[in-house]
Design an enzyme around this catalytic site. Sequence first.
Site, PDB file in Angstrom:
ATOM      1  CB  CYS A  70       2.724   6.177   8.550  1.00 21.73           C
ATOM      2  SG  CYS A  70       2.809   7.245   7.122  1.00 21.73           S
ATOM      3  CD  GLU A  95      -2.761  -1.275   2.410  1.00 17.23           C
ATOM      4  OE1 GLU A  95      -3.942  -1.604   2.329  1.00 17.23           O
ATOM      5  OE2 GLU A  95      -2.180  -1.135   3.497  1.00 17.23           O
ATOM      6  CB  CYS A 108       4.080  -1.741  13.845  1.00 22.10           C
ATOM      7  SG  CYS A 108       4.049  -1.518  12.065  1.00 22.10           S
ATOM      8  CB  CYS A 153       7.864  -4.980   8.580  1.00 22.48           C
ATOM      9  SG  CYS A 153       9.352  -4.242   9.321  1.00 22.48           S
ATOM     10  CB  CYS A 160       7.576  -2.490  16.039  1.00 23.20           C
ATOM     11  SG  CYS A 160       9.206  -2.081  15.398  1.00 23.20           S
ATOM     12  CB  CYS A 217       3.123   7.496   3.080  1.00 25.69           C
ATOM     13  SG  CYS A 217       3.584   6.281   4.286  1.00 25.69           S
TER      14      CYS A 217
HETATM   15  N1  SAH Z   1       9.880   0.746   9.321  1.00 26.92           N
HETATM   16  C1  SAH Z   1      10.043   2.152   9.311  1.00 26.92           C
HETATM   17  C2  SAH Z   1       9.043   2.879   8.444  1.00 26.92           C
HETATM   18  C3  SAH Z   1       7.613   2.422   8.463  1.00 26.92           C
HETATM   19  S1  SAH Z   1       6.728   2.616   9.978  1.00 26.92           S
HETATM   20  C4  SAH Z   1       9.999   2.692  10.714  1.00 26.92           C
HETATM   21  O1  SAH Z   1       9.640   1.964  11.633  1.00 26.92           O
HETATM   22  O2  SAH Z   1      10.375   3.851  10.886  1.00 26.92           O
HETATM   23  C5  SAH Z   1       6.304   4.341   9.952  1.00 26.92           C
HETATM   24  C6  SAH Z   1       5.977   4.935  11.328  1.00 26.92           C
HETATM   25  O3  SAH Z   1       4.703   4.475  11.810  1.00 26.92           O
HETATM   26  C7  SAH Z   1       6.986   4.585  12.423  1.00 26.92           C
HETATM   27  O4  SAH Z   1       7.440   5.763  13.045  1.00 26.92           O
HETATM   28  C8  SAH Z   1       6.182   3.759  13.401  1.00 26.92           C
HETATM   29  O5  SAH Z   1       6.679   3.931  14.714  1.00 26.92           O
HETATM   30  C9  SAH Z   1       4.780   4.307  13.217  1.00 26.92           C
HETATM   31  N2  SAH Z   1       3.705   3.421  13.639  1.00 26.92           N
HETATM   32  C10 SAH Z   1       3.636   2.084  13.556  1.00 26.92           C
HETATM   33  N3  SAH Z   1       2.459   1.622  14.033  1.00 26.92           N
HETATM   34  C11 SAH Z   1       1.757   2.710  14.430  1.00 26.92           C
HETATM   35  C12 SAH Z   1       0.469   2.887  15.012  1.00 26.92           C
HETATM   36  N4  SAH Z   1      -0.340   1.858  15.258  1.00 26.92           N
HETATM   37  N5  SAH Z   1       0.082   4.149  15.288  1.00 26.92           N
HETATM   38  C13 SAH Z   1       0.880   5.213  15.021  1.00 26.92           C
HETATM   39  N6  SAH Z   1       2.102   5.101  14.456  1.00 26.92           N
HETATM   40  C14 SAH Z   1       2.541   3.860  14.184  1.00 26.92           C
HETATM   41 FE1  SF4 Z   2       8.501  -2.599  10.693  1.00 24.25          FE
HETATM   42 FE2  SF4 Z   2       6.363  -1.455  11.731  1.00 24.25          FE
HETATM   43 FE3  SF4 Z   2       8.583  -1.636  13.175  1.00 24.25          FE
HETATM   44 FE4  SF4 Z   2       8.496   0.057  11.091  1.00 24.25          FE
HETATM   45  S1  SF4 Z   2       7.274   0.182  12.977  1.00 24.25           S
HETATM   46  S2  SF4 Z   2      10.128  -1.393  11.628  1.00 24.25           S
HETATM   47  S3  SF4 Z   2       7.160  -1.117   9.689  1.00 24.25           S
HETATM   48  S4  SF4 Z   2       7.332  -3.382  12.430  1.00 24.25           S
END
Ligand code: SAH
Ligand code: SF4
Length: 349
Positions: free
Chosen positions: A337, A99, A126, A119, A123, A112
């Site tokens: 995001c 996406e 996420c 991934c 995390c 974006c």
């Molecule tokens: N993997 C990279 C880029 C993609 S994630 C990274 O982690 O930076 C993009 C952003 O979305 C990151 O800053 C992450 O901390 C944030 N993010 C992930 N899940 C989220 C959620 N449920 N609510 C708000 N931000 C979130």
């Molecule tokens: Fe991967 Fe989501 Fe962690 Fe970014 S925040 S590194 S997309 S698991």
Amino acid sequence: MSGAESDMAKTDLKNFTLTELEAFLSGKGKERFRATQIFKWLYQKDARSFAEMTNLSKELRAELEETACISTLEPATVEVGGDGTRKYLFVLEDGAGVESVIIPDEGRNTLCISSQAGCAMGCEFCLTGTYKLTRNLTTAEIINQVCAIRREVEVRNVVFMGMGEPLHNLDNVIRALKIMLDGNGLQFSNRRVTVSTCGLPPEMARLGREVIVNLAISLNATTDELRDRIMPVNRRYPLKELLQACREFPLPSRRKLTFEYVLMGGLNDSLADAKRLLKLIHGIPNKVNLIPFNEHEGCGFTAPTRQAIDAFHKYLIDHNVTVITRESRGGDISAACGQLRGRLEGRDS
Ligand code: SAH
Ligand code: SF4
């Protein structure tokens, strides 16, 4: 053999930087400037066939037709959120979905994009992370997200904040960045392109050596104890190492690193956290993006209260930090995001 199958053996020119395209053509005994011509056709005129490339000889076009191809992506679905945010789903050749999201802002659209299907970083907060890694996107698949969306709207900024960890697919991300920044390519200013990472120090160093680009670090916690828990990558590269890599990242003058900080209710949103955050980033040219957590099913974290967001924000402002609170955009269509999963509901039947 179908057209798609016969294309499999052909070289997709969208996987090449300009330098690589020059090497490809010189391997066929062609002049260097042909590469620039073709690059402009691909990225400035959005050509989808060699037949369109009228400043190339008929012979060269026919030869390219035999050995090379030009891939393209078309969105399978588009969802529009109440605030004008649009989420595009692309279904790739092998059926994997990724996406991209357009976030409008007074005519200055930010796109974006995704770098991986899923991934591997896991995390806990996420949604993409819960889908594990399906595979890396190719350079062409990364760049084609930009090409496809530019056909529909003007794209002013590009951020690698969609699905995936860009520094975990660094070869292809660097190629895609070079194509975006190339004056003969997509012609983005390096001020308008940002890579976001969960924090991989060796890859941060390599990125800084190879391209000039903005970098955002998803910090999200101010102690190793908490970061270890919610971002497994921290067990390998603890805060001290990550912040050292931030200090060493080559920034053009007057440029700043962005620290992203997802505020989660009762977890990392206290004033003690704000205070520790301030200390951690001290001495690094910085700005802070506060992102209120977007709730999603299958994860126990909660959004912060308005009060906690405001107090955290104010603490940083009062200490002269440049901070913006990214109000959750596209929440109604899960287009924020980190909320991307690249799967089409009900499609699996
Ligand atoms: N993997 C990279 C880029 C993609 S994630 C990274 O982690 O930076 C993009 C952003 O979305 C990151 O800053 C992450 O901390 C944030 N993010 C992930 N899940 C989220 C959620 N449920 N609510 C708000 N931000 C979130
Ligand atoms: Fe991967 Fe989501 Fe962690 Fe970014 S925040 S590194 S997309 S698991």
